[in-house]
Design a protein around this motif. Sequence first.
Motif, PDB file in Angstrom:
ATOM      1  N   ARG A 200       0.825  -1.201   0.000  1.00  0.00           N
ATOM      2  CA  ARG A 200       0.000   0.000   0.000  1.00  0.00           C
ATOM      3  C   ARG A 200       0.866   1.261   0.000  1.00  0.00           C
ATOM      4  NH1 ARG A 200      -4.238   2.666  -1.701  1.00  0.00           N
ATOM      5  NH2 ARG A 200      -5.117   4.122  -0.200  1.00  0.00           N
ATOM      6  N   LEU A 201       1.935   1.254   0.776  1.00  0.00           N
ATOM      7  CA  LEU A 201       2.846   2.401   0.832  1.00  0.00           C
ATOM      8  C   LEU A 201       3.487   2.666  -0.524  1.00  0.00           C
ATOM      9  CD1 LEU A 201       4.822   2.233   4.211  1.00  0.00           C
ATOM     10  CD2 LEU A 201       3.452   4.132   3.354  1.00  0.00           C
ATOM     11  N   LYS A 202       3.879   1.601  -1.196  1.00  0.00           N
ATOM     12  CA  LYS A 202       4.501   1.758  -2.518  1.00  0.00           C
ATOM     13  C   LYS A 202       3.520   2.392  -3.493  1.00  0.00           C
ATOM     14  CE  LYS A 202       6.906  -0.826  -6.130  1.00  0.00           C
ATOM     15  NZ  LYS A 202       7.355  -2.175  -6.582  1.00  0.00           N
ATOM     16  N   GLN A 203       2.275   1.908  -3.467  1.00  0.00           N
ATOM     17  CA  GLN A 203       1.252   2.460  -4.354  1.00  0.00           C
ATOM     18  C   GLN A 203       0.978   3.926  -4.029  1.00  0.00           C
ATOM     19  OE1 GLN A 203      -1.987  -0.239  -3.573  1.00  0.00           O
ATOM     20  NE2 GLN A 203      -1.254  -1.783  -5.020  1.00  0.00           N
ATOM     21  N   LEU A 204       0.866   4.231  -2.736  1.00  0.00           N
ATOM     22  CA  LEU A 204       0.602   5.611  -2.326  1.00  0.00           C
ATOM     23  C   LEU A 204       1.753   6.533  -2.701  1.00  0.00           C
ATOM     24  CD1 LEU A 204      -1.038   5.132   1.200  1.00  0.00           C
ATOM     25  CD2 LEU A 204      -2.098   6.191  -0.803  1.00  0.00           C
ATOM     26  N   SER A 205       2.971   6.038  -2.544  1.00  0.00           N
ATOM     27  CA  SER A 205       4.148   6.843  -2.892  1.00  0.00           C
ATOM     28  C   SER A 205       4.130   7.209  -4.372  1.00  0.00           C
ATOM     29  CB  SER A 205       5.423   6.068  -2.553  1.00  0.00           C
ATOM     30  OG  SER A 205       6.564   6.794  -2.952  1.00  0.00           O
ATOM     31  N   GLU A 206       3.797   6.232  -5.219  1.00  0.00           N
ATOM     32  CA  GLU A 206       3.727   6.493  -6.666  1.00  0.00           C
ATOM     33  C   GLU A 206       2.623   7.495  -6.970  1.00  0.00           C
ATOM     34  OE1 GLU A 206       3.159   2.644  -8.308  1.00  0.00           O
ATOM     35  OE2 GLU A 206       5.267   2.030  -8.048  1.00  0.00           O
ATOM     36  N   ARG A 207       1.471   7.351  -6.302  1.00  0.00           N
ATOM     37  CA  ARG A 207       0.358   8.269  -6.533  1.00  0.00           C
ATOM     38  C   ARG A 207       0.689   9.680  -6.051  1.00  0.00           C
ATOM     39  NH1 ARG A 207      -5.072   6.003  -4.183  1.00  0.00           N
ATOM     40  NH2 ARG A 207      -5.816   7.955  -5.126  1.00  0.00           N
ATOM     41  N   VAL A 208       1.362   9.778  -4.904  1.00  0.00           N
ATOM     42  CA  VAL A 208       1.741  11.095  -4.375  1.00  0.00           C
ATOM     43  C   VAL A 208       2.687  11.794  -5.347  1.00  0.00           C
ATOM     44  CG1 VAL A 208       3.073  12.263  -2.575  1.00  0.00           C
ATOM     45  CG2 VAL A 208       1.351  10.575  -1.939  1.00  0.00           C
ATOM     46  N   GLN A 209       3.682  11.056  -5.845  1.00  0.00           N
ATOM     47  CA  GLN A 209       4.645  11.643  -6.779  1.00  0.00           C
ATOM     48  C   GLN A 209       3.968  12.078  -8.078  1.00  0.00           C
ATOM     49  OE1 GLN A 209       8.118   9.124  -7.308  1.00  0.00           O
ATOM     50  NE2 GLN A 209       8.060   8.488  -5.177  1.00  0.00           N
ATOM     51  N   HIS A 210       3.069  11.225  -8.581  1.00  0.00           N
ATOM     52  CA  HIS A 210       2.377  11.566  -9.829  1.00  0.00           C
ATOM     53  C   HIS A 210       1.463  12.771  -9.634  1.00  0.00           C
ATOM     54  CE1 HIS A 210       0.644  10.991 -13.778  1.00  0.00           C
ATOM     55  NE2 HIS A 210      -0.571  11.026 -13.247  1.00  0.00           N
ATOM     56  N   THR A 211       0.736  12.793  -8.520  1.00  0.00           N
ATOM     57  CA  THR A 211      -0.166  13.912  -8.248  1.00  0.00           C
ATOM     58  C   THR A 211       0.615  15.205  -8.062  1.00  0.00           C
ATOM     59  OG1 THR A 211      -1.632  12.343  -7.128  1.00  0.00           O
ATOM     60  CG2 THR A 211      -2.121  14.669  -6.829  1.00  0.00           C
ATOM     61  N   LYS A 212       1.801  15.110  -7.481  1.00  0.00           N
ATOM     62  CA  LYS A 212       2.645  16.304  -7.332  1.00  0.00           C
ATOM     63  C   LYS A 212       3.037  16.849  -8.710  1.00  0.00           C
ATOM     64  CE  LYS A 212       5.099  19.251  -4.913  1.00  0.00           C
ATOM     65  NZ  LYS A 212       5.737  20.044  -5.957  1.00  0.00           N
ATOM     66  N   LYS A 213       3.324  15.956  -9.651  1.00  0.00           N
ATOM     67  CA  LYS A 213       3.625  16.392 -11.017  1.00  0.00           C
ATOM     68  C   LYS A 213       2.414  17.075 -11.644  1.00  0.00           C
ATOM     69  CE  LYS A 213       7.045  12.785 -12.021  1.00  0.00           C
ATOM     70  NZ  LYS A 213       7.354  11.588 -12.859  1.00  0.00           N
ATOM     71  N   GLN A 214       1.226  16.533 -11.380  1.00  0.00           N
ATOM     72  CA  GLN A 214       0.002  17.141 -11.905  1.00  0.00           C
ATOM     73  C   GLN A 214      -0.193  18.542 -11.330  1.00  0.00           C
ATOM     74  OE1 GLN A 214      -2.837  14.115 -10.670  1.00  0.00           O
ATOM     75  NE2 GLN A 214      -3.007  13.331 -12.750  1.00  0.00           N
ATOM     76  N   VAL A 215       0.007  18.687 -10.018  1.00  0.00           N
ATOM     77  CA  VAL A 215      -0.144  19.993  -9.364  1.00  0.00           C
ATOM     78  C   VAL A 215       0.825  20.999  -9.961  1.00  0.00           C
ATOM     79  CG1 VAL A 215       0.149  21.256  -7.197  1.00  0.00           C
ATOM     80  CG2 VAL A 215      -1.056  19.066  -7.200  1.00  0.00           C
ATOM     81  N   ASP A 216       2.088  20.579 -10.143  1.00  0.00           N
ATOM     82  CA  ASP A 216       3.104  21.479 -10.704  1.00  0.00           C
ATOM     83  C   ASP A 216       2.755  21.897 -12.130  1.00  0.00           C
ATOM     84  OD1 ASP A 216       4.478  21.267  -8.345  1.00  0.00           O
ATOM     85  OD2 ASP A 216       5.904  19.763  -9.073  1.00  0.00           O
ATOM     86  N   ALA A 217       2.272  20.923 -12.932  1.00  0.00           N
ATOM     87  CA  ALA A 217       1.907  21.234 -14.321  1.00  0.00           C
ATOM     88  C   ALA A 217       0.726  22.191 -14.380  1.00  0.00           C
ATOM     89  CB  ALA A 217       1.578  19.948 -15.071  1.00  0.00           C
ATOM     90  N   LEU A 218      -0.254  21.981 -13.519  1.00  0.00           N
ATOM     91  CA  LEU A 218      -1.421  22.861 -13.482  1.00  0.00           C
ATOM     92  C   LEU A 218      -1.042  24.254 -12.994  1.00  0.00           C
ATOM     93  CD1 LEU A 218      -3.948  20.266 -12.096  1.00  0.00           C
ATOM     94  CD2 LEU A 218      -4.265  21.552 -14.218  1.00  0.00           C
TER      95      LEU A 218
END
Length: 295
Positions: A200-218
Amino acid sequence: MLKIASENLDSTVNDLKNAIVAQSLSDQNYFKTREVYEIIRRQYFGLKKEYEKTLDLKYDLQRRVISNSRAIAMAQNIFVHGDLKKFRASFRQYKKDVEKFAKNLESYNQQEKMFKAKKWTAENQAAFLQEKYALTKQKTLIDLEKTRLDNLKLSLDKQKTEFESTFNNPEAVRQIQIIATGILRKNLKFVRKSEEIETRLKQLSERVQHTKKQVDALQLQLNFEKCHTCYKILSDSYTKKTAATLIADAILNEPQAVQLIARSSGNNLEMEKDWELMSELDKDELLHKQIFRDL
């Protein structure tokens, strides 16, 4: 008068644009960049908080998970009816006492050195006797403590030898392994839970990193956006959060998301006729802006 009328017309047009955009946004398929940014930003902080809570749970479970070596140690202690645990506690206290003794001995040696370095006369005879008595008393206590620690070490060494002899006995080894197996079997639920949490931590870590990229792009999109860009989902089967995620992925130029998103610059009143699929030029736009920004 013409200038004022022109300004009023521009203002009215802008109000009408905003009204049209607001009406479009009542439909789940239409989003402004700012709205997508706010949704993704909330998702990011929500995921980050969930990751931190899951990480705390992982550390709590790690304290509950028993390794093979620890299970053997626990089984050995059970086999000797708790005497091994008492031995370890005594040994830890012995090490602390040895450290304390070393500091006291060093302090005494320094005081004795200073005492011998002083020039004693008949005038300070009383002080001489007082300090000498204090040093003598301190030396007596140090000698007694050294004797106690030496005897304790002998006792601990003897116990250690007895434990090693006991634990090397084949029958004892068999009994200890049986006890350790029972301990590990009972602990298996924590092991499995820990493995689930790790996944679960691995999945959440990947999602957090991806969402951070989305926030930065937006955020970058908002910084360079000269007009109110709107995005449209080319399907009715997505929730608001999922739609916002797709739009953010499209801005990140992910091909699967790009195919599902159309956008409008909102520069004219006929917005419904102005929707277009994101072109290859659109895909590169954000990257170019980032490059110029870095320069």
